[in-house]
Design a protein around this motif. Structure first.
Motif, short mmCIF file in Angstrom:
data_model
loop_
_atom_site.label_atom_id
_atom_site.label_comp_id
_atom_site.label_asym_id
_atom_site.label_seq_id
_atom_site.Cartn_x
_atom_site.Cartn_y
_atom_site.Cartn_z
N CYS A 65 -1.13 -3.95 -3.83
CA CYS A 65 0.22 -3.54 -3.43
C CYS A 65 0.88 -4.57 -2.53
O CYS A 65 2.05 -4.89 -2.69
N TYR B 271 1.99 -7.49 -4.51
CA TYR B 271 3.15 -7.17 -5.35
C TYR B 271 4.42 -7.12 -4.51
O TYR B 271 5.48 -7.58 -4.95
N PRO C 109 7.23 -9.32 -6.43
CA PRO C 109 7.31 -8.34 -7.52
C PRO C 109 7.45 -9.02 -8.88
O PRO C 109 8.26 -9.93 -9.03
N ASP C 110 6.65 -8.58 -9.82
CA ASP C 110 6.61 -9.20 -11.15
C ASP C 110 6.77 -8.11 -12.20
O ASP C 110 5.90 -7.25 -12.36
N TRP D 171 -3.58 -4.43 -13.43
CA TRP D 171 -4.17 -3.99 -12.17
C TRP D 171 -5.56 -3.40 -12.39
O TRP D 171 -6.48 -3.64 -11.60
N ARG E 3 5.40 0.49 -8.49
CA ARG E 3 5.95 -0.85 -8.74
C ARG E 3 7.46 -0.80 -8.91
O ARG E 3 8.18 -1.70 -8.47
#
Length: 267
Positions: A160, A163, A167-168, A176, A203
């Motif tokens: 987390c 990410y 962020p992708d 994951w 996400r």
């Protein structure tokens, strides 16, 4: 007080210490904690606050309430802050977890006035009353849900945090799960237990939070495209549904944003 450290004044026998600070772009206040509660107001820019429990994004003209003795770090994106460091006994109503709040015009001006107070010179009746009024106003502020939980357990916490930093849109549950060394079904179940939401929902919220600093310099259309939304309308709907405010209210590339909010320059 301006551009002084808390350590320089923490021992002063006053309940509230006002400190205004200008930070260089991208400055990171690494993990730390302090015995006083902190009212951290972003006069400009955006702040990214993390604790062991979650992450909060704080746009300009909002504030985050940080509990005393709470380990946290803050990344400053073109930020000028007006902070109050508050003895816990002076604010028994203070939340036990971080909270982002709206800051209205009255409190903005009070915070600006407080930045000129230097308790090292003693507090007169006016300054004491001003700080008491600020605390009263702060106790009545509405929360803004600009928050995302971070699981405590690994590997979920590491996944987390990475990410959040980058962020992708192409990352999925299978990626994951593979990194965690478990089946996708097991990963999804355990993640939901840890975070209170599915990995995909987490996400999606993380990407919406990542939009907030982008909106400071880019249009809603540009941010929607960058985050992979089919249309600006789809992005605006998702953003408003998640955070109860339209992304246009955070777009501040001009003196007045599209919602008509006046931008205050405290420099």
């Amino acid at each position: 007080m301006r551009n002084v450290t808390l350590a320089q004044v923490d021992a002063l026998p006053v309940a509230v210490l006002p400190i205004a600070t200008v930070y260089p772009p991208g400055h990171l206040l690494v993990w730390h904690e302090h015995r006083r509660a902190q009212f951290l107001y972003a006069a400009t820019g955006t702040m990214l606050v993390e604790t062991d429990h979650g992450a909060w994004t704080v746009p300009g003209e909002r504030a985050v309430l940080i509990p005393p003795d709470r380990r946290h770090q803050v990344r400053m994106l073109d930020v000028e802050t007006n902070s109050l460091y508050i003895d816990p006994a002076a604010a028994p109503w203070w939340p036990t977890e971080c909270r982002v709040v709206e800051v209205g015009p009255l409190l903005r001006e009070l915070l600006l006035a407080a930045s000129d107070i230097d308790p090292r010179d003693g507090l007169g009746d006016r300054n004491r009353a001003l700080l008491e009024l600020i605390l009263h106003e702060a106790s009545r502020l509405a929360e803004v849900p600009l928050h995302i939980p971070i699981p405590r357990a690994e590997p979920f916490a590491g996944l987390c945090r990475r990410y959040l930093a980058d962020p992708d849109l192409t990352v999925g549950n299978a990626d994951w799960a593979r990194e965690a060394g478990v089946s996708e079904r097991t990963f999804t179940r355990r993640f939901r237990e840890e975070a209170g939401m599915s990995p995909a929902a987490w996400r999606s919220r993380a990407r919406l939070l990542a939009a907030i600093p982008l909106l400071h310099h880019q249009s809603v259309t540009e941010v929607a495209a960058r985050l992979g939304y089919a249309t600006p309308a789809a992005f605006s709907y998702a953003f408003t549904r998640a955070f109860r405010t339209a992304p246009s209210r955070l777009h501040t590339s001009s003196r007045h944003d599209p919602a008509g909010l006046t931008l205050i320059n405290h420099s």
